[in-house]
Design an enzyme around this catalytic site. Structure first.
Site, PDB file in Angstrom:
ATOM      1  N   HIS A   1       0.890  -1.092  -0.146  1.00  0.00           N
ATOM      2  CA  HIS A   1      -0.047  -0.039  -0.103  1.00  0.00           C
ATOM      3  C   HIS A   1       0.884   1.211   0.091  1.00  0.00           C
ATOM      4  O   HIS A   1       0.242   2.387  -0.039  1.00  0.00           O
ATOM      5  CB  HIS A   1      -0.870  -0.157   1.521  1.00  0.00           C
ATOM      6  CG  HIS A   1       0.202  -0.482   2.193  1.00  0.00           C
ATOM      7  ND1 HIS A   1       0.393  -1.696   2.935  1.00  0.00           N
ATOM      8  CD2 HIS A   1       0.722   0.190   3.306  1.00  0.00           C
ATOM      9  CE1 HIS A   1       1.285  -1.873   3.728  1.00  0.00           C
ATOM     10  NE2 HIS A   1       1.573  -0.525   3.983  1.00  0.00           N
ATOM     11  N   CYS A   2       2.189   1.017   0.017  1.00  0.00           N
ATOM     12  CA  CYS A   2       3.181   2.021   0.391  1.00  0.00           C
ATOM     13  C   CYS A   2       3.977   2.562  -1.080  1.00  0.00           C
ATOM     14  O   CYS A   2       3.863   3.568  -1.653  1.00  0.00           O
ATOM     15  CB  CYS A   2       3.848   2.102   1.274  1.00  0.00           C
ATOM     16  SG  CYS A   2       2.883   1.973   3.138  1.00  0.00           S
ATOM     17  N   ILE A   3       4.819   1.641  -1.156  1.00  0.00           N
ATOM     18  CA  ILE A   3       6.160   1.774  -1.985  1.00  0.00           C
ATOM     19  C   ILE A   3       5.579   2.024  -3.553  1.00  0.00           C
ATOM     20  O   ILE A   3       5.950   3.048  -4.035  1.00  0.00           O
ATOM     21  CB  ILE A   3       6.890   0.835  -1.901  1.00  0.00           C
ATOM     22  CG1 ILE A   3       7.337   0.485  -0.555  1.00  0.00           C
ATOM     23  CG2 ILE A   3       8.239   0.907  -2.653  1.00  0.00           C
ATOM     24  CD1 ILE A   3       7.950   1.663   0.396  1.00  0.00           C
TER      25      ILE A   3
ATOM     26  N   VAL B   1       2.766   3.120  -4.511  1.00  0.00           N
ATOM     27  CA  VAL B   1       1.538   4.084  -4.528  1.00  0.00           C
ATOM     28  C   VAL B   1       2.317   5.331  -4.300  1.00  0.00           C
ATOM     29  O   VAL B   1       1.945   6.356  -4.942  1.00  0.00           O
ATOM     30  CB  VAL B   1       0.686   3.561  -3.531  1.00  0.00           C
ATOM     31  CG1 VAL B   1      -0.437   4.901  -3.131  1.00  0.00           C
ATOM     32  CG2 VAL B   1       0.174   2.527  -3.771  1.00  0.00           C
ATOM     33  N   ASP B   2       3.144   5.744  -3.352  1.00  0.00           N
ATOM     34  CA  ASP B   2       3.575   6.897  -2.818  1.00  0.00           C
ATOM     35  C   ASP B   2       4.059   7.661  -3.830  1.00  0.00           C
ATOM     36  O   ASP B   2       3.869   8.929  -4.032  1.00  0.00           O
ATOM     37  CB  ASP B   2       4.361   6.871  -1.576  1.00  0.00           C
ATOM     38  CG  ASP B   2       3.544   6.239  -0.323  1.00  0.00           C
ATOM     39  OD1 ASP B   2       2.093   6.060  -0.563  1.00  0.00           O
ATOM     40  OD2 ASP B   2       4.046   5.959   0.601  1.00  0.00           O
TER      41      ASP B   2
END
Ligand code: SAJ
Length: 442
Positions: free
Chosen positions: A276-278, A280-281
């Protein structure tokens, strides 16, 4: 400029307690642990989540992928959960921890966060402290969220209520870096709001709390730390594709490079970048910079390289099948692992799902086994997955897959293993006459 002073006790709570009350909105992998931690530190805590399944799991005190410490806290005492934003009324501190995903076209999707702010705005009262933990790009608080909060509440940020941003830093499945141990950064709509929020975090964390000069800096920190990880993974993924041509084991080279005691940080290649982070951000930063006249070529290229790894992985399989005079069409493949990282059940942006889709498009059938995700598996054991398979693709390095030995493959007459996480002992397969291909090693 008026300053917002956090009430010591607003007496909005029936309890009349002088303990501050916290309302946490969004009880996923970020919100639930922080809610349980705040309660454990003496705050009166309630949670709001629009997902009935989440509310049901919390009431039943059985939630997947919780760190053991928070599992225990939840088992000891469930959490008051609701989907009624009126709960915000009685809170002194309101924390928003809702997802900030990207759409199919990789553009940021702030709707869940904007909806949460609309609902909170309607309940906002003078004296409230609002903290956004969701990952957001620079400018989101000042240009998007504050206008919503002020319009819905009729209040003025900084005068009537405080807004702070403390980007989440949760590492699911990590028993060492639990959220109480992870340093945090904080920015505020005013210095007073920043200080108030920082004091709240200092009261629940056993880790430093670093106050940024502006709220934009706090928004940028999360973008930078996760883009840093994405570009470093892209670097080793590109090396893996290059070294495959050069017949060099990239993992050995990277481990050799990491003997340098300074100026090097080990990252490892794989079949793709999920979570959900790498993945996406960086798109949040790329998109916001583009709107403001700057093209992040490097960040965009890193995303392109990492997004190409599922195809590269399937390409290795196709190479080996072609060598045997066959192809993916009609082949039966054992796909091991669906989650994006080991020993968790989270499939968000998982490369394994991309690999599955490519294999389906190329006409292969699959036995799919992920011990953490039985509901999306179509077999429920390694032996069953290997039975009748022409090849194995390991997409997630779950600890349980250490049982994938050459003996097991030989017993099921499987002669090709594609190790998408460079997880297995390559030499042992070669010695057993089994074709082993890793990502940048073979
Ligand atoms: N990955 C690689 N090579 C690497 C590291 C990761 O291919 O060297 C892949 C993983 O397989 C996975 C994806 O990248 O598919 C993301 O892996 P991750 O370890 O970064 O896992 P996350 O998404 O849980 O990342 C979290 C992030 N934490 C926050 O955003 C608050 C990230 O910032 C942390 O750096 C990371 O945990 C961590 O350090 O473990």
């Amino acid at each position: 400029m008026h300053t917002t002073t956090l009430p010591q006790s607003n007496n909005r709570t029936e309890t009349g307690s002088d303990r501050l009350t916290v309302a946490v909105i969004g009880l996923g992998y970020v919100g639930l642990p922080i809610a349980l931690l705040a309660r454990d530190k003496g705050y009166i805590v309630s949670g709001i989540d629009t997902d009935p399944a989440k509310r049901k799991a919390i009431k039943a005190r059985v939630v997947a992928d919780l760190d053991p410490r928070f599992e225990r806290l939840l088992a000891n005492e469930s959490l008051t959960v609701s989907n009624d934003y009126a709960l915000v009324h009685d809170a002194d501190i309101i924390m928003i921890c809702v997802p900030t995903p990207v759409r199919e076209d990789h553009t940021p999707d702030l709707e869940p966060l904007k909806n949460a702010c609309r609902n909170v705005g309607r309940q906002l009262l003078p004296g409230h402290m609002l903290i956004i933990e969701s990952t957001i790009h620079p400018g989101t608080c000042e240009e998007i969220l504050l206008p919503i909060l002020e319009e819905e509440s009729g209040l003025i940020a900084g005068e009537d209520f405080g807004l702070a941003h403390c980007p989440e830093r949760v590492n699911p499945g990590d028993d060492v870096w639990t959220i109480d141990k992870i340093a945090r950064v904080i920015g505020g709509s005013t210095p007073s709001a920043r200080r108030q929020a920082a004091n709240f975090y200092r009261s629940i964390l056993d880790a430093p709390v670093h106050e940024m000069e502006t709220i934009r800096e706090a928004e940028a920190v999360k973008m930078v730390e996760n883009s840093f990880r994405d570009i470093n993974i892209a670097f080793v993924n590109e090396l893996a594709m290059s070294f495959t041509k050069l017949n060099i084991d990239v993992v050995n080279v990277l481990r050799g490079a990491s003997t340098k005691p300074f100026g090097f940080m080990l990252h490892l290649p794989g079949c793709g970048v999920g979570g959900h982070c790498i993945p996406v951000d960086p798109y949040y930063l790329i998109d916001y910079a583009r709107i403001n006249g700057f093209a992040h070529r490097f960040l965009s290229l890193a995303r392109e390289i990492n997004n190409s790894m599922p195809e590269f992985t399937v390409g290795l399989l196709e190479e080996e099948l072609t060598r045997r005079g066959t192809s993916l069409r009609g082949a039966h493949i054992a796909l091991l692992g669906l989650s994006y990282k080991p020993n968790v059940s989270d499939m968000r942006e998982s490369p394994a799902l991309e690999i599955k889709e490519i294999l389906e498009k190329r006409g292969a059938t699959m036995a799919i086994f992920d011990p953490y995700i039985p509901e999306h598996s179509n077999v429920h054991g390694l032996r069953e997955a290997l039975h009748g398979a022409d090849a194995v693709v390991l997409a997630t390095s779950h600890d349980a897959f250490v049982e994938l030995t050459p003996d097991l493959l030989q017993a099921e007459d499987v002669s090709i293993i594609i190790d998408g996480r460079n997880f297995l002992a390559k030499d042992s397969f070669a010695e057993a006459g089994i074709t082993y291909r890793g990502i940048g090693r073979s």
